[in-house]
Design a protein around this motif. Sequence first.
Motif, PDB file in Angstrom:
ATOM      1  N   ASN A 141       0.539  -1.838   0.074  1.00 35.59           N
ATOM      2  CA  ASN A 141       0.215  -0.282   0.446  1.00 35.59           C
ATOM      3  C   ASN A 141       0.827   0.816   0.011  1.00 35.59           C
ATOM      4  O   ASN A 141       0.269   2.524  -0.704  1.00 35.59           O
ATOM      5  CB  ASN A 141      -0.821   0.158   1.678  1.00 35.59           C
ATOM      6  CG  ASN A 141      -1.776  -0.704   0.942  1.00 35.59           C
ATOM      7  OD1 ASN A 141      -2.754  -1.394   0.298  1.00 35.59           O
ATOM      8  ND2 ASN A 141      -2.420  -1.358   2.389  1.00 35.59           N
ATOM      9  N   SER A 142       1.582   0.865   0.323  1.00 35.75           N
ATOM     10  CA  SER A 142       3.027   2.361   0.854  1.00 35.75           C
ATOM     11  C   SER A 142       3.502   2.734  -0.487  1.00 35.75           C
ATOM     12  O   SER A 142       3.569   3.682  -0.852  1.00 35.75           O
ATOM     13  CB  SER A 142       4.015   1.766   1.806  1.00 35.75           C
ATOM     14  OG  SER A 142       5.075   3.179   1.552  1.00 35.75           O
ATOM     15  N   TYR A 183       0.202   4.119  -3.033  1.00 31.94           N
ATOM     16  CA  TYR A 183       0.377   5.706  -2.297  1.00 31.94           C
ATOM     17  C   TYR A 183       1.665   6.339  -3.108  1.00 31.94           C
ATOM     18  O   TYR A 183       1.148   7.327  -3.786  1.00 31.94           O
ATOM     19  CB  TYR A 183       0.422   5.589  -1.474  1.00 31.94           C
ATOM     20  CG  TYR A 183       0.117   7.237  -0.496  1.00 31.94           C
ATOM     21  CD1 TYR A 183      -0.443   8.327  -1.240  1.00 31.94           C
ATOM     22  CD2 TYR A 183       0.848   7.768   0.301  1.00 31.94           C
ATOM     23  CE1 TYR A 183      -1.068   9.581  -0.629  1.00 31.94           C
ATOM     24  CE2 TYR A 183       1.088   8.985   0.469  1.00 31.94           C
ATOM     25  CZ  TYR A 183       0.209  10.166   0.256  1.00 31.94           C
ATOM     26  OH  TYR A 183       0.185  11.382   0.885  1.00 31.94           O
ATOM     27  N   LYS A 207       1.559   9.210  -6.204  1.00 27.39           N
ATOM     28  CA  LYS A 207       1.790  10.981  -6.065  1.00 27.39           C
ATOM     29  C   LYS A 207       2.010  11.347  -7.273  1.00 27.39           C
ATOM     30  O   LYS A 207       2.783  11.938  -7.818  1.00 27.39           O
ATOM     31  CB  LYS A 207       2.089  11.081  -4.890  1.00 27.39           C
ATOM     32  CG  LYS A 207       1.857  11.178  -3.647  1.00 27.39           C
ATOM     33  CD  LYS A 207       1.912  11.705  -2.140  1.00 27.39           C
ATOM     34  CE  LYS A 207       3.214  10.473  -1.707  1.00 27.39           C
ATOM     35  NZ  LYS A 207       4.194  11.279  -0.775  1.00 27.39           N
ATOM     36  N   VAL A 239      -4.874   9.382  -5.665  1.00 23.74           N
ATOM     37  CA  VAL A 239      -3.500  10.013  -4.365  1.00 23.74           C
ATOM     38  C   VAL A 239      -4.334   9.354  -3.332  1.00 23.74           C
ATOM     39  O   VAL A 239      -4.548   8.697  -2.192  1.00 23.74           O
ATOM     40  CB  VAL A 239      -3.736  10.958  -4.525  1.00 23.74           C
ATOM     41  CG1 VAL A 239      -2.035  11.222  -3.528  1.00 23.74           C
ATOM     42  CG2 VAL A 239      -2.655  11.313  -5.743  1.00 23.74           C
ATOM     43  N   ASP A 240      -5.240   9.825  -3.463  1.00 18.67           N
ATOM     44  CA  ASP A 240      -7.538   9.875  -1.507  1.00 18.67           C
ATOM     45  C   ASP A 240      -6.633   8.284  -1.137  1.00 18.67           C
ATOM     46  O   ASP A 240      -6.877   8.212  -0.131  1.00 18.67           O
ATOM     47  CB  ASP A 240      -7.644  10.739  -1.684  1.00 18.67           C
ATOM     48  CG  ASP A 240      -7.747  12.299  -2.004  1.00 18.67           C
ATOM     49  OD1 ASP A 240      -6.283  12.437  -1.807  1.00 18.67           O
ATOM     50  OD2 ASP A 240      -8.721  13.181  -2.636  1.00 18.67           O
ATOM     51  N   TYR A 274      -4.323   6.666   0.281  1.00 22.56           N
ATOM     52  CA  TYR A 274      -3.075   7.239   1.227  1.00 22.56           C
ATOM     53  C   TYR A 274      -4.914   6.565   2.147  1.00 22.56           C
ATOM     54  O   TYR A 274      -4.458   6.040   2.860  1.00 22.56           O
ATOM     55  CB  TYR A 274      -3.624   8.671   0.786  1.00 22.56           C
ATOM     56  CG  TYR A 274      -3.406   9.225   2.747  1.00 22.56           C
ATOM     57  CD1 TYR A 274      -2.102   9.402   3.125  1.00 22.56           C
ATOM     58  CD2 TYR A 274      -4.304   9.960   3.697  1.00 22.56           C
ATOM     59  CE1 TYR A 274      -1.575   9.343   4.315  1.00 22.56           C
ATOM     60  CE2 TYR A 274      -4.181   9.952   4.948  1.00 22.56           C
ATOM     61  CZ  TYR A 274      -2.579   9.997   5.083  1.00 22.56           C
ATOM     62  OH  TYR A 274      -2.496  10.454   6.861  1.00 22.56           O
ATOM     63  N   ASP A 275      -5.977   6.428   2.232  1.00 24.95           N
ATOM     64  CA  ASP A 275      -6.951   6.065   2.153  1.00 24.95           C
ATOM     65  C   ASP A 275      -6.574   4.507   2.809  1.00 24.95           C
ATOM     66  O   ASP A 275      -6.526   4.050   3.927  1.00 24.95           O
ATOM     67  CB  ASP A 275      -8.718   6.154   1.926  1.00 24.95           C
ATOM     68  CG  ASP A 275      -8.178   7.574   2.306  1.00 24.95           C
ATOM     69  OD1 ASP A 275      -8.210   7.912   2.912  1.00 24.95           O
ATOM     70  OD2 ASP A 275      -9.838   7.894   1.503  1.00 24.95           O
ATOM     71  N   TRP A 328      -3.693   2.434   2.187  1.00 26.60           N
ATOM     72  CA  TRP A 328      -2.711   2.784   3.492  1.00 26.60           C
ATOM     73  C   TRP A 328      -3.065   2.390   4.462  1.00 26.60           C
ATOM     74  O   TRP A 328      -2.542   1.773   5.659  1.00 26.60           O
ATOM     75  CB  TRP A 328      -1.238   3.892   2.991  1.00 26.60           C
ATOM     76  CG  TRP A 328       0.160   3.777   3.284  1.00 26.60           C
ATOM     77  CD1 TRP A 328       0.706   2.581   3.523  1.00 26.60           C
ATOM     78  CD2 TRP A 328       0.764   4.371   3.821  1.00 26.60           C
ATOM     79  NE1 TRP A 328       1.699   2.446   4.326  1.00 26.60           N
ATOM     80  CE2 TRP A 328       2.064   4.008   4.322  1.00 26.60           C
ATOM     81  CE3 TRP A 328       0.906   6.408   3.759  1.00 26.60           C
ATOM     82  CZ2 TRP A 328       3.034   5.234   4.525  1.00 26.60           C
ATOM     83  CZ3 TRP A 328       1.605   6.571   3.752  1.00 26.60           C
ATOM     84  CH2 TRP A 328       2.858   5.730   3.959  1.00 26.60           C
ATOM     85  N   LYS A 329      -3.681   3.723   5.152  1.00 25.66           N
ATOM     86  CA  LYS A 329      -3.762   3.833   6.571  1.00 25.66           C
ATOM     87  C   LYS A 329      -4.509   3.023   7.374  1.00 25.66           C
ATOM     88  O   LYS A 329      -4.585   2.958   8.667  1.00 25.66           O
ATOM     89  CB  LYS A 329      -4.939   5.404   6.653  1.00 25.66           C
ATOM     90  CG  LYS A 329      -3.327   6.648   6.208  1.00 25.66           C
ATOM     91  CD  LYS A 329      -2.317   6.529   6.981  1.00 25.66           C
ATOM     92  CE  LYS A 329      -1.719   7.087   8.125  1.00 25.66           C
ATOM     93  NZ  LYS A 329      -1.097   6.946   9.239  1.00 25.66           N
TER      94      LYS A 329
END
Length: 583
Positions: free
Chosen positions: A192-193, A196, A200, A231-232, A235-236, A238-239
């Motif tokens: 996931n990192s 992301y 970007k 991108v969003d 990130y979601d 990943w977190k």
Amino acid sequence: MSNEPGSAILAIFDQLINVVKQAHPVRSDGKPLGGGVVYSMMVLGMPVEPKDYMNPWSPMGGATLSDMSAKGTLPNVGAAPAPAAATGATPAPPPPPDPKYAAAMEAAYKTAQLCNLLLQVTTDGTYLEYPTGKHLDFAYESIISAMQPGVMPTISAAVQQQIDEAQKVLYELDTDGSILGKSKLYKTYEKNSSAYALAKALYATAMAQAKSDPAKAEIWPMTSATYQQTVDDAYDTWKTEGADKVERALDIIGSVGVSLQDHMVKKGRQLFDAYNLGLAGVPANIPYSYIEPSGWCDPDDDDSGWQQLTVTSSQYQKYDTSNRSMGGQHSWSTDSSSTGGSAGVMVGFAAFGGSGSSGSASGQSQASSQYHFSSAFKNTAKNLTISLEYALCTITRPWLVSDLFYMNGWYMIGNRKNSISDGTEKNQANLTDISKLPLLPMIPQQMLVIRNVVITTTDWGSDGEVLNDAYGSAQDSSSSNFSSEAGSAGVCLGFISFGGSASHSQSHAQGQGSNWSANTATDHFGATFDGSTLKIPGAQIIAFLSDIVPACPPLDDPTLPQEKSDKTDKPKVSAETLQPAKP
């Protein structure tokens, strides 16, 4: 004054020594900071051939490789060669090396060898190598390989519990607690990192393309929403899929402290390995080093901080060569001689020749036994004016971490305390017993270099005839008087070497008993004499300045047997033993 040339060279030496002293910080009582600085003066300056050291290769690229790149002269590596068409076919020979690149590599190798010089400690300012030659890189690598930090304190139970819990998050463990591989959660985190980061990058690429195309730029505020959404979402994902849990576990393991000694020793070994490079052209590495200023060997470089020094007859009158005195400041003069022979450094003009072949010369090749000085000169020249340029050149070794010598809490495997150095100049100087020599008592840090010496007068006396034979415009191969009297070598004024006569040629030598490339003091580098002016162009190394290594290691190897004490057990004296014996 019977020997004005001798007085002049003493005056020059005096001024150079004062420059050296001013360049090194001292305490309020005038003593040097730390363990002190050792000055090692050569009997004769070693002429430097500029092409041997100029424009060396460097791992940062430097002027050499950047110039080659700008001019399109970098070696063309090309594609990998195609396999031979038939078994046993002879492969095509490799292309010849680029001349500029080859010269840069050779200069880097010779510079590294020069910086690899290791000297013995002396208290009288003399230049003294080890009897069989020693190399700094070998001594230093041996030391860091044997360095052993003391036992690290046990980690507390609370901290160890946090480490165990973090490892369970990050890794798959067997029944013994050994790591088998990354956990599923950790692998998901890494995937996931990366997603992301890629989102970007795609956003940045699309924006750059839009800026370069007016049509795309016009609609970018609308089209960018698609890229922003990607991108969003990345990130979601990943977190929400355990990023915080994984990162906390990574922080716990990363924050566990290690001892300062463990970290520094590891860092020192890594740096040595990183800068231990293949500069020699054979499968034998040598650590990369460099000398500053970079134009130290170029006699025409005026941008490197060279200083001018001029001595006239009015300035050297106070220096009396009859007792070789310089006000008692420097012990060097006590080893000098105004009449020649083998008593050390010459005071005044002298002709010299080698005392033996390079194979028979000892490692102390700057000792008086290396050269035979003759009485070709009577030192009758008067009213001399001598000018030269000088510089203190710094040796930089990015592979040598001297901070290691200042640490506490470590020992060397198989060695006693202070086996590297005892931190003093006096106790480690002038040792003749090889078994008592410390491993690394001092490290050469600077070189004193002079260049472009000019000596003028209208009253050379009989000395002018000898100089005219050696360096005059009419000098040719038939001028044998000087060569035979000087041992077919050269001329010097004290430590300043003029080299051999113009008709005499010698090949370069692996000078000083070590393997650094130097020219012999007898090489000719264009010294000229026109009847009134003697010019010695080019640079010469005349001395090295070394720092005493602090006392280390601080501990004995605990596996070594206890050293026997020199104190003998004496019978205890008590009040009863002092009473008179009963009848």
